[in-house]
Design a protein around this motif. Structure first.
Motif, PDB file in Angstrom:
ATOM      1  N   TRP A 160      82.397   1.942 -22.220  1.00 36.86           N
ATOM      2  CA  TRP A 160      82.582   3.341 -22.580  1.00 36.86           C
ATOM      3  C   TRP A 160      84.053   3.696 -22.389  1.00 36.86           C
ATOM      4  O   TRP A 160      84.652   3.433 -21.343  1.00 36.86           O
ATOM      5  CB  TRP A 160      81.696   4.231 -21.722  1.00 36.86           C
ATOM      6  N   ASN A 161      84.625   4.323 -23.431  1.00 32.18           N
ATOM      7  CA  ASN A 161      86.049   4.611 -23.425  1.00 32.18           C
ATOM      8  C   ASN A 161      86.378   6.064 -23.111  1.00 32.18           C
ATOM      9  O   ASN A 161      87.547   6.470 -23.170  1.00 32.18           O
ATOM     10  CB  ASN A 161      86.666   4.234 -24.779  1.00 32.18           C
ATOM     11  N   GLY A 162      85.370   6.851 -22.795  1.00 32.15           N
ATOM     12  CA  GLY A 162      85.614   8.244 -22.447  1.00 32.15           C
ATOM     13  C   GLY A 162      86.017   9.115 -23.618  1.00 32.15           C
ATOM     14  O   GLY A 162      86.586  10.201 -23.418  1.00 32.15           O
ATOM     15  N   ALA A 163      85.726   8.653 -24.846  1.00 35.13           N
ATOM     16  CA  ALA A 163      86.162   9.391 -26.035  1.00 35.13           C
ATOM     17  C   ALA A 163      85.467  10.742 -26.172  1.00 35.13           C
ATOM     18  O   ALA A 163      85.996  11.657 -26.811  1.00 35.13           O
ATOM     19  CB  ALA A 163      85.899   8.557 -27.286  1.00 35.13           C
ATOM     20  N   VAL A 164      84.274  10.890 -25.605  1.00 41.32           N
ATOM     21  CA  VAL A 164      83.503  12.137 -25.697  1.00 41.32           C
ATOM     22  C   VAL A 164      83.193  12.612 -24.283  1.00 41.32           C
ATOM     23  O   VAL A 164      82.715  11.838 -23.453  1.00 41.32           O
ATOM     24  CB  VAL A 164      82.197  11.926 -26.499  1.00 41.32           C
TER      25      VAL A 164
END
Length: 478
Positions: free
Chosen positions: A299-303
């Motif tokens: 998870w890249n923290g984009a949302v």
């Protein structure tokens, strides 16, 4: 469209002479089939877009084919799929040692000795111009199809017969070279995938330029926190809030697809419990496929404030793991093979659970060595990603060239016209006159005069075409 000299527009039904046929396949039900039968039953799956796929293994007895008065196929017959995908695709039946019939959703066109070139007609049906007309005639809501009567109405630009032969020769030469180039593109794509798999394997083995790192083999439960997700139930009581909700469809192997994120309403305390943090590894619980089991991405923290469904297992790395190293090692053959073993069930499905994930073993080197392995892998990923991008562009270019070649072939721009060619109107007038003399429209079905047996297969066709040209395969610049 302005037609070249000698060309003429005509509906598909006008191109079939009296000795030819224009008919649907036969209505053969499951009860009519026999796996030990001598007569082959070709199906929609056998009809490719310009080539015969040879996939069907269905059969029936000669006696049943005779009882149903089936239409027997001949080498060179054009098979047109009346259902997708794509709708209206056509190929030539290559012939077989066994007699063959086909199903009702496949239309059979036989051009006979006095009709148009059958190879030209097959490619014409597959051209963008004709495919667009077929699309306009389609009916149905869930299962699109075209009826034979509507297929008969499709208009074709018909060149002189001599030019049809020249078009086929040039067209198949171009397509042969293009197919050879496409094969090379696919081969390079496969090699690129193998290269990336080898890179991941090197990470798992701790291989760096000039040395091999030392690591400990530990259970995931020793170095990470493993937890499940939220079950989206129909009866969840609305609490008038909505949060991003990641699903299996959002997780590919080594990457996230955030183009379509659903939302979910949460109860008090659920957000704090299930909220994703940067670096969390999302592992697919399973969809029954051994190839896709356990695929994962970080998870890249984009949302902001995203949570995940219960079919995704969250693995949150502890202080001994770098998130990127965990993602690489998890998608390596070392872990994939472990997952296949623990996920296999007696029912044949492959599924994971949090307990199974916790039991996975991974090599854990020092953080410094993990960083070195990540940097080495990322360098190779840049190379392989660039190669994949180029190959995808080449593949798309190949498809565009295929359509462009077909379009040019049937608008008079592929080969030069010859004023000495007999105009297409002469050929069409002859077909029309022969049909009128024999009672009108082309046959819609031909039934065998006697039972077909293994000792008496259908007679070979009398082809109206020139022998096919063997094209030389060579590299085609994309």
């Amino acid at each position: 469209m302005e037609l070249p000299a000698g060309w003429m527009m005509a509906p598909l039904s006008d191109l079939v002479p009296p000795e030819g046929i224009f008919t649907d396949g036969d209505w053969v039900e499951s009860k009519d089939q026999d796996p030990e039968g001598y007569v082959r039953l070709t199906q929609l799956a056998d009809v490719g877009d310009g080539f015969f796929r040879d996939r069907s293994k269905r059969s029936m007895t000669s006696e049943k084919a005779d009882e149903l008065r089936c239409t027997f196929l001949q080498e060179g017959d054009i098979l047109v799929a009346r259902m997708p995908d794509p709708l209206g695709r056509a190929c030539l039946y290559p012939g077989s040692k066994r007699p063959a019939v086909t199903v009702v959703d496949v239309c059979v066109i036989r051009t006979g000795q006095s009709g148009v070139n059958n190879r030209w007609l097959m490619w014409a049906i597959n051209s963008p111009q004709v495919r667009q007309q077929i699309h306009s005639y389609q009916t149905g809501t869930t299962r699109k199809r075209i009826s034979r009567k509507n297929l008969e109405k499709v208009e074709l630009a018909v060149p002189p017969l001599a030019e049809q032969h020249r078009i086929v020769e040039a067209l198949e030469g171009h397509l042969s070279r293009l197919d050879a180039a496409s094969v090379n593109v696919k081969r390079c794509t496969t090699r690129t995938d193998h290269l990336w798999s080898a890179t991941l394997n090197s990470v798992a083995e701790g291989v760096l330029p000039g040395r091999r790192v030392t690591s400990k083999t530990l259970y995931i439960s020793e170095v990470a926190e493993v937890s499940g997700g939220i079950q989206k139930q129909k009866k969840r009581i609305p609490i008038r809030n909505a949060f991003p909700f990641l699903r299996v469809a959002n997780v590919a192997r080594g990457r996230l697809d955030l183009s379509n994120i659903h939302e979910i309403e949460l109860f008090d305390g659920e957000l704090e419990k299930h909220r994703l943090e940067h670096g969390d590894l999302l592992v697919v619980e399973g969809n029954g496929s051994p190839d896709q089991i356990g695929r994962a991405a970080s998870w890249n923290g984009a949302v902001k404030n995203a949570v995940h469904q219960n079919h995704l297992i969250r693995v949150r790395p502890g202080n001994l793991l770098l998130p990127r190293y965990l993602e690489l090692i998890w998608n390596s053959p070392l872990v994939i093979n472990q997952l296949r073993e623990v996920a296999r069930s007696t029912s044949g499905l492959y599924t994971l659970s949090t307990s199974k994930v916790k039991a996975v073993k991974i090599p854990v080197p020092s953080l410094q060595d993990q960083m070195a392995l990540v940097e080495s892998a990322d360098t190779w990923e840049t190379c392989t990603s660039s190669a994949r991008s180029s190959l995808q562009h080449a593949s798309a270019r190949s498809k565009s060239l295929h359509r462009a070649i077909l379009s040019r072939a049937f608008t008079g721009h592929l080969v030069p016209q010859d004023p000495a060619d007999e105009p297409a109107s002469v050929l069409l007038d002859c077909i029309r006159a022969e049909r009128q003399a024999q009672g009108g429209k082309p046959k819609r079905a031909r039934r065998p005069r006697k039972t077909v047996t293994a000792d008496a297969p259908p007679p070979p066709p009398a082809s109206s075409t020139l022998p096919s040209t063997t094209a030389v395969q060579q590299e085609l610049p994309l």
